[in-house]
Enzyme design. Structure first.
Site, PDB file in Angstrom:
ATOM      1  N   ASP A   1     -20.397 -21.618 -31.717  1.00 44.51           N
ATOM      2  CA  ASP A   1     -19.268 -21.035 -30.639  1.00 44.51           C
ATOM      3  C   ASP A   1     -18.801 -19.606 -30.972  1.00 44.51           C
ATOM      4  O   ASP A   1     -19.152 -19.259 -32.201  1.00 44.51           O
ATOM      5  CB  ASP A   1     -18.127 -21.997 -30.332  1.00 44.51           C
ATOM      6  CG  ASP A   1     -17.232 -22.183 -31.872  1.00 44.51           C
ATOM      7  OD1 ASP A   1     -16.867 -21.372 -32.190  1.00 44.51           O
ATOM      8  OD2 ASP A   1     -17.916 -22.871 -32.727  1.00 44.51           O
TER       9      ASP A   1
ATOM     10  N   GLU B   1     -23.986 -32.162 -38.338  1.00 44.82           N
ATOM     11  CA  GLU B   1     -24.776 -31.464 -39.033  1.00 44.82           C
ATOM     12  C   GLU B   1     -25.695 -31.597 -40.022  1.00 44.82           C
ATOM     13  O   GLU B   1     -26.829 -30.918 -40.137  1.00 44.82           O
ATOM     14  CB  GLU B   1     -23.708 -30.303 -39.857  1.00 44.82           C
ATOM     15  CG  GLU B   1     -22.631 -29.591 -38.723  1.00 44.82           C
ATOM     16  CD  GLU B   1     -21.469 -29.007 -39.641  1.00 44.82           C
ATOM     17  OE1 GLU B   1     -20.848 -28.021 -39.107  1.00 44.82           O
ATOM     18  OE2 GLU B   1     -21.138 -29.664 -40.536  1.00 44.82           O
TER      19      GLU B   1
HETATM   20  N1  SAH Z   1     -12.383 -32.386 -33.190  1.00 44.25           N
HETATM   21  C1  SAH Z   1     -13.678 -31.673 -33.750  1.00 44.25           C
HETATM   22  C2  SAH Z   1     -13.595 -31.017 -35.142  1.00 44.25           C
HETATM   23  C3  SAH Z   1     -14.384 -30.117 -35.541  1.00 44.25           C
HETATM   24  S1  SAH Z   1     -13.983 -29.064 -36.693  1.00 44.25           S
HETATM   25  C4  SAH Z   1     -14.680 -32.615 -33.866  1.00 44.25           C
HETATM   26  O1  SAH Z   1     -14.880 -33.464 -34.752  1.00 44.25           O
HETATM   27  O2  SAH Z   1     -15.669 -32.733 -33.083  1.00 44.25           O
HETATM   28  C5  SAH Z   1     -15.375 -27.820 -36.605  1.00 44.25           C
HETATM   29  C6  SAH Z   1     -16.166 -27.891 -37.798  1.00 44.25           C
HETATM   30  O3  SAH Z   1     -17.150 -27.165 -37.494  1.00 44.25           O
HETATM   31  C7  SAH Z   1     -15.743 -27.518 -39.175  1.00 44.25           C
HETATM   32  O4  SAH Z   1     -16.405 -28.280 -40.023  1.00 44.25           O
HETATM   33  C8  SAH Z   1     -16.051 -26.071 -39.118  1.00 44.25           C
HETATM   34  O5  SAH Z   1     -16.406 -25.786 -40.463  1.00 44.25           O
HETATM   35  C9  SAH Z   1     -17.216 -25.520 -38.245  1.00 44.25           C
HETATM   36  N2  SAH Z   1     -16.551 -24.565 -36.974  1.00 44.25           N
HETATM   37  C10 SAH Z   1     -17.545 -24.469 -35.929  1.00 44.25           C
HETATM   38  N3  SAH Z   1     -16.614 -23.452 -35.179  1.00 44.25           N
HETATM   39  C11 SAH Z   1     -15.593 -23.438 -35.415  1.00 44.25           C
HETATM   40  C12 SAH Z   1     -14.526 -22.453 -35.253  1.00 44.25           C
HETATM   41  N4  SAH Z   1     -14.574 -21.821 -34.053  1.00 44.25           N
HETATM   42  N5  SAH Z   1     -13.162 -22.576 -36.095  1.00 44.25           N
HETATM   43  C13 SAH Z   1     -13.345 -23.237 -37.185  1.00 44.25           C
HETATM   44  N6  SAH Z   1     -14.335 -23.972 -37.557  1.00 44.25           N
HETATM   45  C14 SAH Z   1     -15.593 -23.993 -36.928  1.00 44.25           C
END
Ligand code: SAH
Length: 266
Positions: free
Chosen positions: A230, A13
């Site tokens: 998403d 990001e």
């Molecule tokens: N295992 C994943 C974790 C990502 S968490 C990885 O490292 O690839 C998702 C991140 O994007 C968080 O920082 C959150 O703020 C944001 N985010 C995007 N889509 C999200 C969703 N559907 N639910 C919660 N957070 C989301």
């Protein structure tokens, strides 16, 4: 000094935003985080990767407030779109943030942050309006310079939609309630539950409301800007990594740079 903090949760990001700092920028390490201090587009800034989740965001915001003398914080990142009209590629600027996993009931009403007497924290209106104006500029179909970095991202999104048989969609700006909690929301059932609790919510993510609470403690203005990666549904685990890899950092650069250069960033 009027120094602005720019914060993201993930490297994808934040991108390589710190490489856009003027020569002479310094990197300071505190609490396991690298804080890039320098000037960008004529402003004093500090750029930092918070890492994911509410605690990581709170630690980062606390360090910014206590060590860097910041006058405002802007969190930029991705989020799941849960409002009915909030599509992948759209951008949400938060007007308020709420911790959807806060529950000290029956001692306190559900979602209320204990001893704060409220369940949500308001983003700074002037700062958020300036950021929203930069987003609107960046997303405009006939956008000027700011969109140059965004154009490949918008083209990739359009191609992905076409490949999935979806109709074309011009990415839009939304402003409203953003939910935060320590879980990646990735099912229709979870979304429906969140919307049943908070029908006006536009997006869900994992940091904003924690940063907001720390900013309230320190009396610091903040804005949270989230690009929709998403729809927080059963497809989210597929859509999120693809968006993060290809698109998120371009949005960050276009929005942050457009805002710093614009009248609201002065
Ligand atoms: N295992 C994943 C974790 C990502 S968490 C990885 O490292 O690839 C998702 C991140 O994007 C968080 O920082 C959150 O703020 C944001 N985010 C995007 N889509 C999200 C969703 N559907 N639910 C919660 N957070 C989301």
């Amino acid at each position: 000094m009027s120094r602005i903090a720019i914060v993201s949760a993930m490297t994808e990001e934040l991108g390589r935003l710190h490489e856009h700092l003027d020569p002479g920028a310094l990197c300071e390490r505190h609490g396991g985080r690298d804080f890039w201090v320098g000037r960008m587009d004529g402003r004093d800034v500090v750029i930092v990767l918070s890492r994911i989740g509410k605690v990581a965001a709170a630690t980062t915001a606390t360090l910014l407030a206590s060590h860097f003398d910041v006058s405002a914080l802007v969190f930029t990142g991705a989020a799941g779109g849960i409002g009915p009209h909030v599509q992948v590629g759209d951008v949400v600027v938060a007007t308020g943030l709420l911790q959807h996993d806060m529950d000290a009931s029956p001692i306190f009403p559900r979602f209320e942050v204990p001893l704060y007497g409220a369940d949500r924290f308001a983003a700074d209106i002037a700062l958020s309006s300036a950021v929203a104006a930069a987003v609107a500029d960046a997303l405009a179909p006939d956008a000027p310079h700011a969109t140059d970095g965004l154009r490949p991202a918008l083209a990739a999104l359009a191609a992905a939609r076409a490949a999935a048989g979806l109709p074309p969609h011009q990415p839009r700006l939304h402003q409203g309630l953003v939910l935060s909690g320590d879980c990646f929301v990735s099912s229709r059932a979870q979304c429906d539950q969140l919307l049943a609790w908070h029908p006006e919510a536009l997006a869900v993510e994992m940091e904003g409301a924690a940063l907001a609470q720390v900013c309230a403690d320190f009396g610091l203005p903040f804005a949270v800007v989230r690009t929709i990666s998403d729809r927080a549904d059963d497809q989210a685990h597929v859509d999120f990594p693809r968006f993060i890899a290809e698109t998120a950092s371009r949005y960050t650069l276009a929005i942050v740079s457009g805002w710093l250069k614009g009248p609201g960033g002065r």
